[in-house]
Design a protein around this motif. Structure first.
Motif, PDB file in Angstrom:
ATOM      1  N   UNK A  46       2.875   7.965   3.676  1.00 37.54           N
ATOM      2  CA  UNK A  46       2.750   9.352   4.135  1.00 37.54           C
ATOM      3  C   UNK A  46       4.040  10.109   3.865  1.00 37.54           C
ATOM      4  N   UNK A  47       5.164   9.457   4.163  1.00 30.68           N
ATOM      5  CA  UNK A  47       6.466  10.116   4.012  1.00 30.68           C
ATOM      6  C   UNK A  47       6.735  10.496   2.560  1.00 30.68           C
ATOM      7  N   UNK A  48       6.163   9.748   1.629  1.00 30.27           N
ATOM      8  CA  UNK A  48       6.426  10.050   0.216  1.00 30.27           C
ATOM      9  C   UNK A  48       5.276  10.844  -0.406  1.00 30.27           C
ATOM     10  N   UNK A  49       4.341  11.344   0.435  1.00 25.18           N
ATOM     11  CA  UNK A  49       3.157  12.027  -0.086  1.00 25.18           C
ATOM     12  C   UNK A  49       2.430  11.108  -1.083  1.00 25.18           C
ATOM     13  N   UNK A  50       2.318   9.833  -0.712  1.00 25.47           N
ATOM     14  CA  UNK A  50       1.632   8.818  -1.526  1.00 25.47           C
ATOM     15  C   UNK A  50       2.143   8.781  -2.968  1.00 25.47           C
ATOM     16  N   UNK A  51       3.465   8.837  -3.122  1.00 21.85           N
ATOM     17  CA  UNK A  51       4.058   8.911  -4.466  1.00 21.85           C
ATOM     18  C   UNK A  51       3.622   7.766  -5.371  1.00 21.85           C
ATOM     19  N   UNK A  52       3.550   6.537  -4.835  1.00 21.52           N
ATOM     20  CA  UNK A  52       3.203   5.433  -5.733  1.00 21.52           C
ATOM     21  C   UNK A  52       1.761   5.568  -6.217  1.00 21.52           C
ATOM     22  N   UNK A  53       0.849   6.052  -5.368  1.00 17.18           N
ATOM     23  CA  UNK A  53      -0.540   6.271  -5.806  1.00 17.18           C
ATOM     24  C   UNK A  53      -0.549   7.297  -6.936  1.00 17.18           C
ATOM     25  N   UNK A  85      -3.228   8.487   1.168  1.00 14.80           N
ATOM     26  CA  UNK A  85      -3.306   7.363   2.102  1.00 14.80           C
ATOM     27  C   UNK A  85      -3.995   7.737   3.419  1.00 14.80           C
ATOM     28  N   UNK A  86      -4.050   9.031   3.761  1.00 13.44           N
ATOM     29  CA  UNK A  86      -4.751   9.440   4.981  1.00 13.44           C
ATOM     30  C   UNK A  86      -6.252   9.145   4.868  1.00 13.44           C
ATOM     31  N   UNK A 138      -7.075   0.563   3.312  1.00 12.47           N
ATOM     32  CA  UNK A 138      -7.858  -0.656   3.104  1.00 12.47           C
ATOM     33  C   UNK A 138      -8.506  -0.741   1.733  1.00 12.47           C
ATOM     34  N   UNK A 139      -7.895  -0.176   0.704  1.00 11.13           N
ATOM     35  CA  UNK A 139      -8.488  -0.242  -0.634  1.00 11.13           C
ATOM     36  C   UNK A 139      -8.223  -1.585  -1.305  1.00 11.13           C
ATOM     37  N   UNK A 140      -7.182  -2.293  -0.851  1.00 13.07           N
ATOM     38  CA  UNK A 140      -6.822  -3.565  -1.474  1.00 13.07           C
ATOM     39  C   UNK A 140      -6.851  -4.701  -0.444  1.00 13.07           C
ATOM     40  N   UNK A 141      -6.430  -4.387   0.760  1.00 16.38           N
ATOM     41  CA  UNK A 141      -6.341  -5.396   1.823  1.00 16.38           C
ATOM     42  C   UNK A 141      -7.379  -5.098   2.892  1.00 16.38           C
ATOM     43  N   UNK A 142      -7.682  -6.117   3.675  1.00 19.01           N
ATOM     44  CA  UNK A 142      -8.566  -5.901   4.832  1.00 19.01           C
ATOM     45  C   UNK A 142      -7.835  -5.006   5.817  1.00 19.01           C
ATOM     46  N   UNK A 143      -8.588  -4.139   6.472  1.00 19.18           N
ATOM     47  CA  UNK A 143      -7.948  -3.297   7.485  1.00 19.18           C
ATOM     48  C   UNK A 143      -7.655  -4.139   8.717  1.00 19.18           C
ATOM     49  N   UNK A 144      -6.612  -3.772   9.450  1.00 20.61           N
ATOM     50  CA  UNK A 144      -6.325  -4.517  10.684  1.00 20.61           C
ATOM     51  C   UNK A 144      -7.515  -4.410  11.628  1.00 20.61           C
TER      52      UNK A 144
END
Ligand code: HEC
Ligand code: HEC
Ligand code: HEC
Ligand code: HEC
Length: 203
Positions: free
Chosen positions: A145-152, A187-188, A192-198
Motif C-alpha cells: 500500500x505504501x508504495x502504491x503497489x509499485x512491484x505489481x 493490493x486493496x 491472496x493471488x499467490x498465497x492462501x489468505x490468512x
C-alpha cells in the motif's frame, strides 16, 4: 607586448602548478592513490550489485521458503507461476523493489529480520507458519500500500490493460472514473493471488 604575470616561472598560479610535472617522484602517488581508490570502489559496488542479483532468484528465496512445504506449493498453483502467456513472476518480482535503494533497504531488512527468525526457527513448520501468516501478510500489504503497489505495476499497468477484453467487474474497477473516485491500489482489491489468505479470525 607586455609579458603577462604568468610568464614569470616564479609566479605561476596554483592551476599551472597543479599541472606541472612533479619535482619529486613520490608526488605521483597522489593521483595513483586516487585511481586505486576509484577502482576499489567500483569493484565493491559491483559485488554489492552482484550479491543483490544472486539473492533475488527463485532458488535463493525457496531455499528457506520451501520450509514445511507451504509457500512454494501455493505459488506453483498460481497464475503467476504458470499461465497462457508464459511470463513468470518470481518471489522477488513482487517482494523486492526494482529501484537500487529500495533493493538495498529490503535486503538490509531481510538480514536483520528473516535471517534471525530463520535461525530461531520461527516459521519452520506448517503450524508455526500458519500461526504467523496473518502478521506477515499484514506487513506485506502495508508495504505494498505504501508504495502504491509499485512491484505489481512493474509488470502491470492500467495503460496496457485492454479493458474491452476484461469482464464487467474488472472493467469497472480499473476504469479511470473509478480510480479517480477512490484511492485504491492493486493490493486493496487483489489479495491472496499467490498465497492462501490468512484464516479469518473472530475479531
Ligand atoms: C535465510 C532464510 C530465508 C531466505 C533466504 C529468505 N527468507 Fe523470507 N523469511 C524467512 C523467515 C524466517 C521469515 C519470517 C520473518 C519474521 O516474520 O520474523 C521470512 C519472512 C518473509 C516474508 C514476510 C515478511 C514480512 O514483512 O513479514 C516475505 C514476504 C519473505 N520472507 C519473502 C522472501 C523473499 C522474496 C526471499 C528471496 C528474495 C526470501 N524471503 C528469502 C526466511 C528467509
Ligand atoms: C513479473 C511480472 C508480474 C508481476 C510483478 C505481477 N504480475 Fe500479476 N500477472 C502477471 C502475468 C504474466 C499474469 C498472467 C497473465 C495471463 O493470464 O496470461 C498475471 C496475472 C495477474 C492477475 C490475474 C490472475 C489471478 O491470479 O487472479 C492478477 C489479479 C494480477 N496478476 C495481479 C497482480 C498484483 C496485485 C501484483 C502485485 C502484488 C502482480 N500481479 C504482480 C505478471 C506479473
Ligand atoms: C477497486 C478494486 C480494484 C483495483 C484497485 C484493481 N483491480 Fe484488478 N480487478 C478487480 C476486479 C473486481 C477484477 C475482476 C475479478 C474477477 O473477475 O474475478 C479484477 C481483475 C484483474 C485482472 C484479471 C483481468 C482479466 O480479465 O483476467 C488483473 C490482471 C488485474 N485485475 C490486475 C490489477 C492490477 C495490476 C491493479 C493495480 C494496477 C488492479 N488490478 C487494481 C478489481 C480491482
Ligand atoms: C504476484 C506477486 C507475488 C509473488 C510472485 C510472490 N508473492 Fe509472496 N506475497 C504476495 C502478496 C500480495 C502477499 C500478501 C498476502 C496475500 O495477499 O496473499 C504475499 C505474502 C507473502 C508472505 C507472508 C505470508 C503469507 O502467506 O501471506 C511470504 C512469506 C511470502 N509472500 C513469500 C513469498 C515467496 C517465498 C515467494 C516465491 C516462492 C512469493 N512470496 C511469491 C505476492 C507475491
Amino acid at each position: 607586448m607586455a609579458a603577462g604575470k604568468n610568464s614569470d616561472p616564479e609566479q605561476k598560479g596554483w592551476w599551472q602548478r597543479f599541472w606541472q610535472s612533479p619535482k619529486t617522484k613520490y608526488l605521483l602517488w597522489i593521483p595513483a592513490g586516487g585511481f586505486v581508490m576509484l577502482v576499489t570502489g567500483a569493484i565493491s559496488l559491483g559485488s554489492v550489485n552482484y550479491a543483490m542479483e544472486e539473492t533475488n532468484t527463485l532458488e535463493f528465496c525457496t531455499s528457506c521458503h520451501e520450509m514445511g512445504a507451504f509457500v512454494y506449493p501455493e505459488y506453483e498453483q498460481s497464475a503467476h507461476f504458470s499461465n497462457q502467456s508464459g511470463v513468470r513472476a518470481v518471489c522477488s518480482d513482487c517482494h523486492v523493489p526494482k529501484d537500487w535503494w529500495g533493493k538495498v533497504v529490503r535486503k538490509t531488512e531481510a538480514t536483520f529480520n528473516e535471517i534471525p527468525s530463520w535461525i530461531t526457527g520461527k516459521i519452520d513448520s506448517p503450524e508455526k507458519f500458519e500461526a504467523h501468516r496473518r502478521e506477515m501478510a499484514e506487513s506485506v500489504w502495508a508495504k505494498m500500500r505504501a508504495s502504491n503497489s509499485a512491484t505489481c505495476r512493474s509488470c502491470h499497468s492500467y495503460d496496457a490493460m485492454a479493458l474491452s477484453m476484461q469482464d464487467r467487474y474488472a472493467k469497472r474497477r480499473h476504469s479511470s472514473e473509478y480510480r479517480e473516485a477512490t484511492d485504491k491500489t492493486c493490493i486493496d482489491c487483489h489479495q491472496g493471488i499467490v498465497h492462501k489468505l490468512p484464516e479469518v479470525t473472530a475479531e
